[in-house]
Design an enzyme around this catalytic site. Structure first.
Site, PDB file in Angstrom:
ATOM      1  N   GLY A 172       0.166   0.236  19.487  1.00 16.47           N
ATOM      2  CA  GLY A 172       0.317   0.581  18.080  1.00 16.47           C
ATOM      3  C   GLY A 172       1.517  -0.064  17.438  1.00 16.47           C
ATOM      4  N   GLY A 173       2.436  -0.562  18.269  1.00 12.50           N
ATOM      5  CA  GLY A 173       3.577  -1.312  17.765  1.00 12.50           C
ATOM      6  C   GLY A 173       4.541  -0.489  16.931  1.00 12.50           C
TER       7      GLY A 173
ATOM      8  CE  LYS B 265       4.872   5.576   4.415  1.00 11.68           C
ATOM      9  NZ  LYS B 265       5.825   5.064   5.380  1.00 11.68           N
TER      10      LYS B 265
ATOM     11  CB  ILE C 154      20.122  -5.544   5.162  1.00 11.91           C
ATOM     12  CG1 ILE C 154      20.388  -5.697   6.659  1.00 11.91           C
ATOM     13  CG2 ILE C 154      21.143  -4.630   4.515  1.00 11.91           C
ATOM     14  CD1 ILE C 154      21.694  -6.391   6.985  1.00 11.91           C
ATOM     15  N   GLY C 155      16.569  -5.694   5.865  1.00 10.36           N
ATOM     16  CA  GLY C 155      15.546  -6.663   6.212  1.00 10.36           C
ATOM     17  C   GLY C 155      15.228  -6.675   7.688  1.00 10.36           C
TER      18      GLY C 155
ATOM     19  CB  ALA D  92       0.795  -2.236   8.726  1.00 12.33           C
TER      20      ALA D  92
ATOM     21  CG  HIS E  76     -11.332  14.706 -17.878  1.00 14.74           C
ATOM     22  ND1 HIS E  76     -10.040  14.383 -18.223  1.00 14.74           N
ATOM     23  CD2 HIS E  76     -11.555  15.974 -18.325  1.00 14.74           C
ATOM     24  CE1 HIS E  76      -9.498  15.409 -18.854  1.00 14.74           C
ATOM     25  NE2 HIS E  76     -10.399  16.389 -18.933  1.00 14.74           N
TER      26      HIS E  76
END
Length: 464
Positions: free
Chosen positions: A39-40, A51, A269-270, A318, A443
């Site tokens: 899954g990295g 999340k 910062i990256g 991703a 709506h």
């Protein structure tokens, strides 16, 4: 003897494991190599666990503002270890899901550190054990890691990267967030909602600098309203770990240097691509600024070696990696896919408020020579947003005035990360303003603002 496959995938993040599954679907014999967890970074240390944390802070925010909804909530509090445990459980559940998908698709999972040793050859090392693999095609999907400050390496005590920030043992009392991209703003949002005093330092002139200027300006006001300190056009010149926290020397936009005390600092910062020590140099694989150079099918300059995802450069997302992987595999299998392009990749920031965008900003559209029509519709004009108590935000659209092409869409507000896909589909289908204007939106929904955002560009907005 080496084990032989049709395809070897090095790295099992959203690019790698999706590539492996698609290859297996197409009848290829596949091996996937992973040195940590399936899954990295995204699944284990990035997109998913953050999340889960942000969902907790969102609920905590609602609990502490229950009176806004006619409710009472006494003695509202939290247990930090349980917050972290829930986040890790979510990642663990999805990691197990990826393992199940590998088994279902008969993909060989090889644990260890992989290194290219020759054309079509890869050696995997784990401890004192080695395993030789061979394949006609190898896809490098090794991803990237957090970039450290050159003068202050993150140690997990008071100076954190995103990994440390996801598994805190204490809640920061006064937090410095260095960098205001998506990662920085998301962590600032989480910790601020959980009660930390947050300061964001951004070297460029606005927060979320890759977003449309109007979105950045709105976000800065929203964060300040949440009592965060925002320093743009500023930089951290020194960061010193102390017994009680960190001392930061901050150079502000007026050129003055000031020292400030914080309990913790998050460095956002990256990222740095993971291209070292995997055998690229020996094979002559071309890189630029550390990123592997590829064409629209993931092919490098060396036949049989492809690369996808963060290791190939921006946007570092991703869903970009997954789509790149599918195209690369389908090209290997002779399916003649369209080459990968970056013109229609959405970007999302899951802060409070959320941000989502796709395509050109207003400024970029004008720089590209377009005559534009711009629409802007506020959340306060939407009944569902008012009923939800989420009436802050707006939706902005950018159209080509001559052709009616939707050049870009930019949103800030509640649940915009779910809304953006409507505009992504519209752009993919080359929809013009006419089709969008004549589409019926249910709506009451937040999506009605998407309709009004289009109408607004042509002076036809109804509810504002």
């Amino acid at each position: 003897m080496a084990e032989t496959f049709d395809l070897i995938v090095l790295g099992s993040g959203p690019g790698g494991y999706v590539s492996a599954i698609r290859a297996a679907q197409l009848g290829l014999k596949v091996a996937i190599v992973e040195r940590e967890k399936l899954g990295g970074i995204c699944l284990n240390w990035g997109c998913i666990p953050t999340k889960a944390l942000l969902r907790t802070s969102e609920i905590f925010h609602y609990m502490t503002h229950a009176g806004n909804y006619g409710l009472t909530a006494d003695k509202v509090g939290y247990e930090l270890d349980k917050i972290v445990a829930r986040s890790r459980q979510v990642s663990g559940q999805l990691n197990a899901g990826v393992k199940g998908l590998m088994k279902k698709n008969k993909i060989t999972v090889v644990e260890g550190t992989g290194k290219l040793t020759g054309k079509g050859k890869l050696v995997v090392t784990q401890g004192d054990q080695t395993r030789e693999l061979e394949a006609k095609e190898i896809i490098v999907a090794t991803g990237a890691r957090a970039r450290d400050l050159p003068f202050a390496k993150a140690d997990g005590k008071h100076i954190w990267t995103y990994r440390h920030a996801m598994t805190p043992t204490v809640m920061p009392s006064k937090l410095l967030v260095i960098g205001s991209g998506a990662i920085g703003v998301e962590f600032a949002s989480f910790y601020s909602d959980m009660g930390a005093d947050v300061t964001i330092v951004e070297m460029l002139d606005r927060v979320l600098p890759v977003e449309d200027a109007d979105v950045s300006a709105f976000m800065e006001k929203a964060l300040k309203k949440q009592k965060m300190t925002i320093l743009t056009g500023a930089g951290v010149e020194a960061l010193t770990d102390t017994a009680k926290g960190v001392t930061a020397k901050i150079k502000t936009k007026d050129g003055k240097s000031e020292e400030h005390q914080f309990s913790h600092a998050i460095v956002a910062i990256g990222i740095v691509p993971n291209t070292e020590d995997i055998g690229l140099e020996a094979l002559g694989v071309k890189t630029e600024r550390g990123h592997i150079v590829v064409d629209g099918f993931g092919q490098t300059n060396v036949p049989g070696i492809r690369a996808i995802g963060d290791v190939t450069g921006p946007p570092w997302l991703a869903h970009k990696a997954s789509h790149e992987g599918i195209i690369a595999v389908e090209h290997i299998a002779g399916k003649n896919p369209h080459p990968f392009e970056t013109w229609n990749i959405p970007g999302c920031t899951y802060s409070r408020p959320q941000v989502a965008s796709v395509g050109l900003t207003e400024a970029k559209a004008k720089e590209a020579g377009h005559e534009v029509k711009v629409g802007n519709f506020p959340f306060i004009g939407n009944g569902k947003a008012i009923a939800l108590g989420e009436a802050e935000g707006f939706i902005k659209t950018v159209f080509d005035a001559k052709t009616g092409e939707l050049l870009g869409a930019h949103m800030i507000g509640a649940e915009v990360t779910e809304l953006i896909q409507g505009y992504v589909i519209a752009r993919q289908l080359e929809t013009t303003e006419e089709e969008l204007m004549h589409t019926v939106f249910a709506h009451p929904t937040l999506s009605e603002m998407m309709h009004e955002g289009v109408l607004s560009a042509y002076g036809r907005a109804v509810h504002f």
